[in-house]
Design a protein around this motif. Structure first.
Motif, PDB file in Angstrom:
ATOM      1  N   ASP A 171      -5.711   2.001  -4.655  1.00 23.37           N
ATOM      2  CA  ASP A 171      -5.734   3.330  -4.043  1.00 23.37           C
ATOM      3  C   ASP A 171      -5.676   4.434  -5.093  1.00 23.37           C
ATOM      4  OD1 ASP A 171      -5.541   2.561  -1.145  1.00 23.37           O
ATOM      5  OD2 ASP A 171      -3.795   1.519  -1.945  1.00 23.37           O
ATOM      6  N   GLY A 172      -5.112   4.109  -6.245  1.00 27.13           N
ATOM      7  CA  GLY A 172      -5.019   5.108  -7.296  1.00 27.13           C
ATOM      8  C   GLY A 172      -5.077   4.446  -8.663  1.00 27.13           C
ATOM      9  N   VAL A 173      -5.492   5.207  -9.662  1.00 33.34           N
ATOM     10  CA  VAL A 173      -5.541   4.695 -11.034  1.00 33.34           C
ATOM     11  C   VAL A 173      -4.789   5.664 -11.933  1.00 33.34           C
ATOM     12  CG1 VAL A 173      -7.005   3.772 -12.855  1.00 33.34           C
ATOM     13  CG2 VAL A 173      -7.914   3.963 -10.534  1.00 33.34           C
ATOM     14  N   LEU A 174      -3.912   5.110 -12.740  1.00 26.89           N
ATOM     15  CA  LEU A 174      -3.117   5.928 -13.654  1.00 26.89           C
ATOM     16  C   LEU A 174      -3.385   5.448 -15.082  1.00 26.89           C
ATOM     17  CD1 LEU A 174      -0.714   7.916 -14.150  1.00 26.89           C
ATOM     18  CD2 LEU A 174       0.820   5.996 -13.690  1.00 26.89           C
ATOM     19  N   VAL A 175      -3.659   6.381 -15.963  1.00 31.75           N
ATOM     20  CA  VAL A 175      -3.801   6.022 -17.375  1.00 31.75           C
ATOM     21  C   VAL A 175      -2.664   6.694 -18.121  1.00 31.75           C
ATOM     22  CG1 VAL A 175      -5.291   6.054 -19.417  1.00 31.75           C
ATOM     23  CG2 VAL A 175      -6.319   5.948 -17.136  1.00 31.75           C
ATOM     24  N   VAL A 176      -1.893   5.903 -18.864  1.00 33.65           N
ATOM     25  CA  VAL A 176      -0.771   6.488 -19.596  1.00 33.65           C
ATOM     26  C   VAL A 176      -0.975   6.295 -21.096  1.00 33.65           C
ATOM     27  CG1 VAL A 176       1.730   6.627 -19.798  1.00 33.65           C
ATOM     28  CG2 VAL A 176       0.714   5.814 -17.664  1.00 33.65           C
ATOM     29  N   GLY A 177      -0.972   7.410 -21.808  1.00 34.51           N
ATOM     30  CA  GLY A 177      -1.126   7.362 -23.255  1.00 34.51           C
ATOM     31  C   GLY A 177      -0.001   8.144 -23.907  1.00 34.51           C
ATOM     32  N   ALA A 235     -11.321  -0.424 -11.179  1.00 35.68           N
ATOM     33  CA  ALA A 235     -10.078  -0.430 -10.396  1.00 35.68           C
ATOM     34  C   ALA A 235     -10.352   0.095  -8.983  1.00 35.68           C
ATOM     35  CB  ALA A 235      -9.010   0.409 -11.091  1.00 35.68           C
ATOM     36  N   LEU A 236     -11.127   1.160  -8.883  1.00 32.35           N
ATOM     37  CA  LEU A 236     -11.436   1.706  -7.555  1.00 32.35           C
ATOM     38  C   LEU A 236     -12.272   0.720  -6.756  1.00 32.35           C
ATOM     39  CD1 LEU A 236     -12.256   5.447  -8.420  1.00 32.35           C
ATOM     40  CD2 LEU A 236     -10.219   4.560  -7.269  1.00 32.35           C
ATOM     41  N   LYS A 237     -13.247   0.092  -7.436  1.00 31.26           N
ATOM     42  CA  LYS A 237     -14.099  -0.875  -6.743  1.00 31.26           C
ATOM     43  C   LYS A 237     -13.281  -2.060  -6.240  1.00 31.26           C
ATOM     44  CE  LYS A 237     -18.339  -1.795  -8.702  1.00 31.26           C
ATOM     45  NZ  LYS A 237     -19.270  -1.865  -9.852  1.00 31.26           N
ATOM     46  N   GLU A 263       0.210  10.082   1.484  1.00 30.84           N
ATOM     47  CA  GLU A 263      -0.314  11.179   2.316  1.00 30.84           C
ATOM     48  C   GLU A 263      -1.823  11.060   2.501  1.00 30.84           C
ATOM     49  OE1 GLU A 263       0.822  14.841   0.429  1.00 30.84           O
ATOM     50  OE2 GLU A 263       2.969  14.330   0.605  1.00 30.84           O
ATOM     51  N   LEU A 264      -2.509  10.689   1.404  1.00 28.25           N
ATOM     52  CA  LEU A 264      -3.983  10.631   1.469  1.00 28.25           C
ATOM     53  C   LEU A 264      -4.483   9.470   2.316  1.00 28.25           C
ATOM     54  CD1 LEU A 264      -5.114  11.318  -2.201  1.00 28.25           C
ATOM     55  CD2 LEU A 264      -5.271  12.855  -0.243  1.00 28.25           C
ATOM     56  N   GLY A 265      -3.697   8.437   2.395  1.00 24.24           N
ATOM     57  CA  GLY A 265      -4.158   7.246   3.114  1.00 24.24           C
ATOM     58  C   GLY A 265      -4.914   6.322   2.178  1.00 24.24           C
ATOM     59  N   PRO A 266      -5.387   5.190   2.719  1.00 23.57           N
ATOM     60  CA  PRO A 266      -5.999   4.176   1.853  1.00 23.57           C
ATOM     61  C   PRO A 266      -7.266   4.690   1.167  1.00 23.57           C
ATOM     62  CG  PRO A 266      -6.275   3.601   4.175  1.00 23.57           C
ATOM     63  CD  PRO A 266      -5.374   4.790   4.136  1.00 23.57           C
ATOM     64  N   SER A 267      -7.558   4.104   0.031  1.00 18.03           N
ATOM     65  CA  SER A 267      -8.764   4.455  -0.704  1.00 18.03           C
ATOM     66  C   SER A 267      -9.998   4.176   0.152  1.00 18.03           C
ATOM     67  CB  SER A 267      -8.823   3.619  -1.981  1.00 18.03           C
ATOM     68  OG  SER A 267     -10.149   3.323  -2.306  1.00 18.03           O
ATOM     69  N   PRO A 268     -11.023   5.032   0.054  1.00 15.81           N
ATOM     70  CA  PRO A 268     -12.233   4.778   0.830  1.00 15.81           C
ATOM     71  C   PRO A 268     -12.971   3.510   0.388  1.00 15.81           C
ATOM     72  CG  PRO A 268     -12.505   6.715  -0.601  1.00 15.81           C
ATOM     73  CD  PRO A 268     -11.073   6.281  -0.714  1.00 15.81           C
ATOM     74  N   PHE A 269     -12.526   2.908  -0.724  1.00 14.46           N
ATOM     75  CA  PHE A 269     -13.264   1.750  -1.240  1.00 14.46           C
ATOM     76  C   PHE A 269     -12.584   0.433  -0.933  1.00 14.46           C
ATOM     77  CE2 PHE A 269     -13.658   5.414  -4.048  1.00 14.46           C
ATOM     78  CZ  PHE A 269     -14.937   5.772  -3.683  1.00 14.46           C
ATOM     79  N   VAL A 270     -11.513   0.471  -0.163  1.00 14.52           N
ATOM     80  CA  VAL A 270     -10.849  -0.775   0.218  1.00 14.52           C
ATOM     81  C   VAL A 270     -11.779  -1.538   1.138  1.00 14.52           C
ATOM     82  CG1 VAL A 270      -8.898  -1.805   1.401  1.00 14.52           C
ATOM     83  CG2 VAL A 270      -8.558   0.231   0.027  1.00 14.52           C
ATOM     84  N   ARG A 290       0.839  -1.199   0.000  1.00 17.75           N
ATOM     85  CA  ARG A 290       0.000   0.000   0.000  1.00 17.75           C
ATOM     86  C   ARG A 290       0.872   1.247   0.000  1.00 17.75           C
ATOM     87  NH1 ARG A 290      -4.932  -0.922  -1.826  1.00 17.75           N
ATOM     88  NH2 ARG A 290      -5.830  -2.754  -0.849  1.00 17.75           N
ATOM     89  N   PRO A 291       0.448   2.306  -0.654  1.00 14.70           N
ATOM     90  CA  PRO A 291      -0.693   2.362  -1.561  1.00 14.70           C
ATOM     91  C   PRO A 291      -0.433   1.566  -2.842  1.00 14.70           C
ATOM     92  CG  PRO A 291       0.571   4.395  -1.684  1.00 14.70           C
ATOM     93  CD  PRO A 291       1.191   3.574  -0.604  1.00 14.70           C
ATOM     94  N   LEU A 292      -1.498   1.134  -3.481  1.00  8.07           N
ATOM     95  CA  LEU A 292      -1.354   0.352  -4.700  1.00  8.07           C
ATOM     96  C   LEU A 292      -1.999   1.095  -5.879  1.00  8.07           C
ATOM     97  CD1 LEU A 292      -0.128  -2.303  -5.569  1.00  8.07           C
ATOM     98  CD2 LEU A 292      -2.357  -3.377  -5.253  1.00  8.07           C
TER      99      LEU A 292
END
Ligand code: SF4
Ligand code: SF4
Ligand code: SF4
Lengths: 140, 297
Positions: free
Chosen positions: A64-70, A58-60, A132-139, A9-11
């Protein structure tokens, strides 16, 4: 996400397009650039393949975070995939932030095949912010 | 003799619009009622029966917003065989679900100013957020629409009678399939709002292609394209087409991806500013069914 072992974590889940983002991540690897191990990379044919459903999923799933790279604008292998992807991303991000999801949890980056260092920086930066933000609220 | 069907009609938190639609249905039903095929056993708008023991079908409109709604939904669920979520509020949360963008405390103080939040015992208390029925009780069938067209109600009742499953009652047709406006497979390069740029009265061109955000391509058919026919973009009151086994989230995601992103706006990140109220545009009726049904703080 595998429930058997305790994930780091975070993931972050990073959707990387084959021609730019993934190649950039690959370059970071072959150049032996050290960066935070908090990212799971999913290689997709084009960032245009990634839509709101993948970000929601991904959030569900508890990332903790989602990154899209294009690719950078004008560089897309399929001409306009990254434009489409960015529009979809912008809309779902707007909806998520209206509902109180922190800005930093969902991120879009343009990274070329030559920018291995940039990829490492983005992952490091995002990991630091998510820490810093801490775990996702959806964990669950 | 055909078995008599007993019916319950009621509404939780809503605008009474659904009741009007249900009342309109009574007239065509009168025949069956006279022939003793249908019996209405509990319907506070029509009868003074204060309770009932058991019924076959309940048409329950409105969403669950306060403790009374919750109690009533559970009470009715226990006594009926088939619970039908009637109207957008009951089915997906409805338009007042946008209130979920505020905490209930902010809502109360926004309307009444600085009041004591301690609610008197005899008044039902607000729940944390507005919920569609499915979040609290098992729902067997649904009737979409805000309010539902009486034909849609009749169609669902008929489907129930014939033993169809919910997704067999509605094909995956959309408002576009019922809309007479002409499509040219073009995409717009800017977003127009009816309030700033009224739709040309005599237009016969698809509103979405002109730049108005019409949710027709995603919205379940059944209203007969009521709004676009009159030159008003569809705002999705019938809810989005949900494929069997699919989540509401996916249906919402598909809508955002296909309609929102169809606008050729550059740079792409400007799309949110162009639409102005992105969440209100795409989730006007369905926010309480999203995986984040309310503001998280
Ligand atoms: S669905 Fe629409 S018409 Fe029915 S109660 Fe809700 S707001 Fe009113
Ligand atoms: S006006 Fe709306 S409902 Fe009619 S065809 Fe265009 S998008 Fe579909
Ligand atoms: S056109 Fe759309 S908003 Fe209008 S009644 Fe039909 S489903 Fe509802």
């Amino acid at each position: 996400m595998a429930k058997k072992h305790k994930p780091i974590r975070p993931l972050i889940l990073a959707y990387c397009c084959n021609y730019c983002g993934y190649a950039g991540a690959d370059l970071a690897g072959v150049s032996r650039i050290e960066y935070e191990p908090n990212v799971v990379i999913v290689r997709v044919p084009c960032s245009g393949r990634i839509g709101p459903e993948h970000i929601i999923e991904a959030l569900k799933e508890g990332y903790d975070g989602v990154l899209v790279v294009g690719c950078h604008y004008g560089d897309c292998h399929f001409i306009s995939g990254n434009y489409v992807s960015k529009r979809r991303f912008t809309l779902i991000k707007s909806i998520l932030t209206s509902l109180g999801v922190e800005e930093e949890r969902v991120r879009f980056e343009h990274i070329s095949a030559a920018e291995g260092r940039r990829f490492a920086e983005v992952v490091n930066e995002m990991t630091r912010k998510l820490r810093e933000l801490g775990p996702s609220p959806f964990v669950r | 003799m055909v078995k008599k069907i007993s019916l319950v009609i009621d509404e939780l938190t809503g605008c009474e619009g659904c009741k009007m639609s249900l009342l309109e249905l009574i007239e065509p039903l009168l025949d069956s009622i006279m022939r003793d095929e249908i019996e209405i056993v509990y319907a506070p708008i029509l009868l003074d029966a204060e309770s009932f023991d058991h019924a076959d079908i309940a048409l329950l409109a409105g969403s669950i917003r306060n403790s009374e709604d919750l109690e009533k939904a559970r009470w009715i669920r226990e006594k009926v065989d088939i619970l039908v979520a009637t109207g957008a509020c009951a089915y997906i949360g409805g338009i007042h679900g946008l209130g979920n963008l505020f905490t209930w405390r902010d809502l109360v103080s926004g309307v009444f100013g600085n009041v004591n939040h301690e609610v008197a015992d005899e008044i039902p208390s607000l729940l944390e957020y507005t919920k569609p029925l499915w979040r609290e009780v098992n729902v067997d069938y649904f009737i979409p629409g805000c309010p539902p067209n009486p034909d849609t109600i009749a169609k669902v009742l008929d489907g129930i009678k014939r033993g169809l499953k919910p997704h067999e009652i509605f094909e995956a047709r959309t408002v576009c399939d019922e809309c007479p406006l002409k499509r040219e497979e073009k995409s717009a390069s800017k977003v127009l709002r009816v309030i700033d740029t009224p739709v040309e009265q005599s237009t016969d061109r698809c509103l979405l292609e002109q730049g108005y955000l019409c949710l027709g391509p995603s919205t379940l058919a059944g209203c007969g394209a009521l709004c676009p026919k009159k030159g008003v973009p569809c705002i999705g009151c019938y809810g989005f087409v949900v494929k069997p086994g699919e989540s509401f989230d996916n249906a919402i995601a598909r809508t955002i991806a296909s309609i929102g992103a169809s606008f050729k706006i550059e740079p792409p990140e400007r799309i949110d500013d162009e639409i102005l109220d992105t969440i209100g545009t795409f989730m006007k009726f369905i926010l309480p069914s999203f995986f984040i049904p309310r503001i998280i703080k």
